[in-house]
Design a protein around this motif. Structure first.
Motif, PDB file in Angstrom:
ATOM      1  N   PRO A 170       0.796  -1.230   0.000  1.00  9.59           N
ATOM      2  CA  PRO A 170       0.000   0.000   0.000  1.00  9.59           C
ATOM      3  C   PRO A 170       0.836   1.291   0.000  1.00  9.59           C
ATOM      4  O   PRO A 170       0.301   2.359  -0.286  1.00  9.59           O
ATOM      5  N   ILE A 171       2.123   1.195   0.349  1.00 10.32           N
ATOM      6  CA  ILE A 171       2.977   2.383   0.403  1.00 10.32           C
ATOM      7  C   ILE A 171       3.610   2.651  -0.952  1.00 10.32           C
ATOM      8  O   ILE A 171       3.689   3.784  -1.424  1.00 10.32           O
ATOM      9  N   ASN A 172       4.100   1.596  -1.590  1.00 11.24           N
ATOM     10  CA  ASN A 172       4.784   1.714  -2.875  1.00 11.24           C
ATOM     11  C   ASN A 172       3.938   1.067  -3.966  1.00 11.24           C
ATOM     12  O   ASN A 172       3.080   0.246  -3.707  1.00 11.24           O
ATOM     13  N   GLN A 173       4.205   1.430  -5.183  1.00 18.95           N
ATOM     14  CA  GLN A 173       3.566   0.749  -6.302  1.00 18.95           C
ATOM     15  C   GLN A 173       4.041  -0.701  -6.331  1.00 18.95           C
ATOM     16  O   GLN A 173       5.226  -0.988  -6.130  1.00 18.95           O
ATOM     17  N   VAL A 174       3.126  -1.618  -6.585  1.00 13.97           N
ATOM     18  CA  VAL A 174       3.495  -3.031  -6.715  1.00 13.97           C
ATOM     19  C   VAL A 174       4.043  -3.220  -8.120  1.00 13.97           C
ATOM     20  O   VAL A 174       3.300  -3.238  -9.093  1.00 13.97           O
ATOM     21  N   LYS A 175       5.364  -3.352  -8.224  1.00 13.91           N
ATOM     22  CA  LYS A 175       5.997  -3.426  -9.547  1.00 13.91           C
ATOM     23  C   LYS A 175       7.145  -4.429  -9.531  1.00 13.91           C
ATOM     24  O   LYS A 175       7.721  -4.731  -8.475  1.00 13.91           O
ATOM     25  N   PRO A 176       7.513  -4.962 -10.703  1.00 11.33           N
ATOM     26  CA  PRO A 176       8.498  -6.046 -10.758  1.00 11.33           C
ATOM     27  C   PRO A 176       9.874  -5.686 -10.224  1.00 11.33           C
ATOM     28  O   PRO A 176      10.596  -6.567  -9.754  1.00 11.33           O
ATOM     29  N   ASP A 177      10.282  -4.411 -10.305  1.00 14.44           N
ATOM     30  CA  ASP A 177      11.634  -4.058  -9.880  1.00 14.44           C
ATOM     31  C   ASP A 177      11.693  -3.523  -8.450  1.00 14.44           C
ATOM     32  O   ASP A 177      12.731  -3.012  -8.022  1.00 14.44           O
ATOM     33  N   MET A 178      10.614  -3.650  -7.686  1.00 19.38           N
ATOM     34  CA  MET A 178      10.614  -3.079  -6.332  1.00 19.38           C
ATOM     35  C   MET A 178      11.615  -3.794  -5.426  1.00 19.38           C
ATOM     36  O   MET A 178      12.168  -3.178  -4.508  1.00 19.38           O
ATOM     37  N   GLY A 179      11.874  -5.060  -5.669  1.00 19.45           N
ATOM     38  CA  GLY A 179      12.858  -5.776  -4.864  1.00 19.45           C
ATOM     39  C   GLY A 179      14.277  -5.463  -5.278  1.00 19.45           C
ATOM     40  O   GLY A 179      15.179  -5.358  -4.436  1.00 19.45           O
ATOM     41  N   ALA A 180      14.492  -5.287  -6.592  1.00 21.30           N
ATOM     42  CA  ALA A 180      15.826  -4.974  -7.094  1.00 21.30           C
ATOM     43  C   ALA A 180      16.316  -3.637  -6.562  1.00 21.30           C
ATOM     44  O   ALA A 180      17.526  -3.440  -6.355  1.00 21.30           O
ATOM     45  N   ASP A 181      15.395  -2.698  -6.336  1.00 23.07           N
ATOM     46  CA  ASP A 181      15.773  -1.386  -5.815  1.00 23.07           C
ATOM     47  C   ASP A 181      16.226  -1.450  -4.363  1.00 23.07           C
ATOM     48  O   ASP A 181      16.900  -0.542  -3.880  1.00 23.07           O
ATOM     49  N   LEU A 182      15.861  -2.496  -3.669  1.00 25.90           N
ATOM     50  CA  LEU A 182      16.064  -2.566  -2.225  1.00 25.90           C
ATOM     51  C   LEU A 182      17.117  -3.579  -1.799  1.00 25.90           C
ATOM     52  O   LEU A 182      17.765  -3.410  -0.766  1.00 25.90           O
ATOM     53  N   ILE A 183      17.325  -4.629  -2.595  1.00 24.87           N
ATOM     54  CA  ILE A 183      18.106  -5.766  -2.131  1.00 24.87           C
ATOM     55  C   ILE A 183      19.573  -5.410  -1.882  1.00 24.87           C
ATOM     56  O   ILE A 183      20.206  -5.950  -0.962  1.00 24.87           O
ATOM     57  N   ILE A 184      20.148  -4.498  -2.672  1.00 26.01           N
ATOM     58  CA  ILE A 184      21.554  -4.135  -2.478  1.00 26.01           C
ATOM     59  C   ILE A 184      21.749  -3.457  -1.123  1.00 26.01           C
ATOM     60  O   ILE A 184      22.709  -3.740  -0.397  1.00 26.01           O
ATOM     61  N   VAL A 185      20.825  -2.560  -0.778  1.00 23.72           N
ATOM     62  CA  VAL A 185      20.904  -1.894   0.530  1.00 23.72           C
ATOM     63  C   VAL A 185      20.750  -2.914   1.650  1.00 23.72           C
ATOM     64  O   VAL A 185      21.457  -2.864   2.658  1.00 23.72           O
ATOM     65  N   VAL A 186      19.843  -3.867   1.478  1.00 17.75           N
ATOM     66  CA  VAL A 186      19.603  -4.878   2.510  1.00 17.75           C
ATOM     67  C   VAL A 186      20.839  -5.754   2.705  1.00 17.75           C
ATOM     68  O   VAL A 186      21.191  -6.111   3.831  1.00 17.75           O
ATOM     69  N   PHE A 187      21.515  -6.103   1.604  1.00 28.64           N
ATOM     70  CA  PHE A 187      22.754  -6.862   1.747  1.00 28.64           C
ATOM     71  C   PHE A 187      23.796  -6.067   2.513  1.00 28.64           C
ATOM     72  O   PHE A 187      24.550  -6.620   3.324  1.00 28.64           O
ATOM     73  N   ALA A 188      23.860  -4.758   2.273  1.00 32.38           N
ATOM     74  CA  ALA A 188      24.786  -3.921   3.032  1.00 32.38           C
ATOM     75  C   ALA A 188      24.437  -3.927   4.515  1.00 32.38           C
ATOM     76  O   ALA A 188      25.328  -3.968   5.376  1.00 32.38           O
TER      77      ALA A 188
END
Length: 287
Positions: free
Chosen positions: A210-228
């Motif tokens: 509900p906060i962000n658009q549900v889109k295919p690249d939403m995980g790709a935008d976040l995963i690098i930061v999460v790995f850090a």
């Protein structure tokens, strides 16, 4: 001061997603020694499952909070049983490459089906209000996300660190043959552990929908930061991932207030500094 507190509140919300996602990564790496690069795509999948339940079956947000993580966890179990289990005795790099390929396949399939523009997901009616905190108007839904993340993170930490099941899981990573001798089905336990880790990603995806658009690249935008976040907290450290996730969210908020251009890189600068001083991470154990 109102602007500062507002940025800190937003940073704390971002930190809630960092904590949930890095917690799942830490469980999978700490207990299975698998670097799960598919975590971002499974986070995206959780959001799409929630959207699909609402769009096609008219199943709302609250059931989706349970059904979507279960669906993502089931997919994770299938991946572990069919693909990952064959690579446990090999270098972790092979697991990383395999999960990276899985992530590309999942994201590519959803990109072909839904495009890149994204789909909206409505906030449940009971959480559409806002509260005046004095320094900002805070949507109730964001407070709910923060509270739910803290509860789930605390419950997962308690399960892994303070229960008999968690003790078996930790023991199975150190000496699986000994644990198997006590009648514990270690392969099944490993499968369930992977399923739990990716289910946390699915849960975070539902919270994010509900906060962000549900889109295919939403995980790709976040995963690098999460790995850090995981590297800073310590690879495999459950508590380190939770605390570091929330802390880095706050640090991002502070950076956006004092020097916005650095907000996208501050996490990686901190990661480099931590690796120079303490390569095992803030809460990790040196090999």
């Amino acid at each position: 001061m109102a602007a500062l507190f507002g940025q800190l509140a937003i940073g704390l919300l971002n930190g809630a997603f960092y904590a949930l996602l890095s917690l799942g990564l830490a469980i999978i790496f700490g207990l299975l020694n698998v670097i799960n690069f598919a975590h971002g795509s499974l986070y995206m999948l959780g959001a799409f499952v929630a959207w699909s339940l609402l769009h096609y079956l008219k199943i709302g947000y609250w059931p989706a909070l349970i059904l979507a993580p279960l669906a993502v966890g089931a997919l994770g179990i299938a991946l572990e049983r069919t693909l990952l289990k064959h690579l446990y005795r090999l270098d972790p790099l092979y697991n990383l490459l395999l999960t990276f390929g899985v992530a590309l396949i999942i994201e590519g399939l959803f990109q072909a089906k839904f495009g890149s523009s994204g789909e909206p997901y409505a906030i449940p009616e009971v959480l559409r209000k806002s509260w005046d905190l004095g320094f900002m108007i805070m949507p109730v839904y964001r407070l709910w996300v923060l509270a739910a993340s803290i509860v789930v993170c605390a419950a997962t930490w308690f399960l892994i660190e303070r229960t008999k099941l968690g003790a078996y899981l930790r023991a199975a990573t150190e000496n699986p043959a000994l644990v198997q001798a006590f009648g514990v089905n270690v392969p099944r336990m490993i499968t369930v552990t992977y399923g739990l880790g990716v289910a946390l990603a699915g849960f975070a995806g539902v919270l994010s929908a509900p906060i962000n658009q549900v889109k295919p690249d939403m995980g790709a935008d976040l995963i690098i930061v999460v790995f850090a976040v995981v590297v800073i907290g310590g690879m495999g450290s459950i508590l380190g991932s939770i605390l570091t996730g929330f802390a880095l969210g706050l640090i991002e908020g502070l950076t956006k207030y004092y020097y916005p251009p650095a907000s996208n890189t501050v996490v990686f600068v901190l990661m480099a500094l931590v690796l120079l001083v303490r390569p095992a991470g803030l809460f990790g154990k040196a090999p």
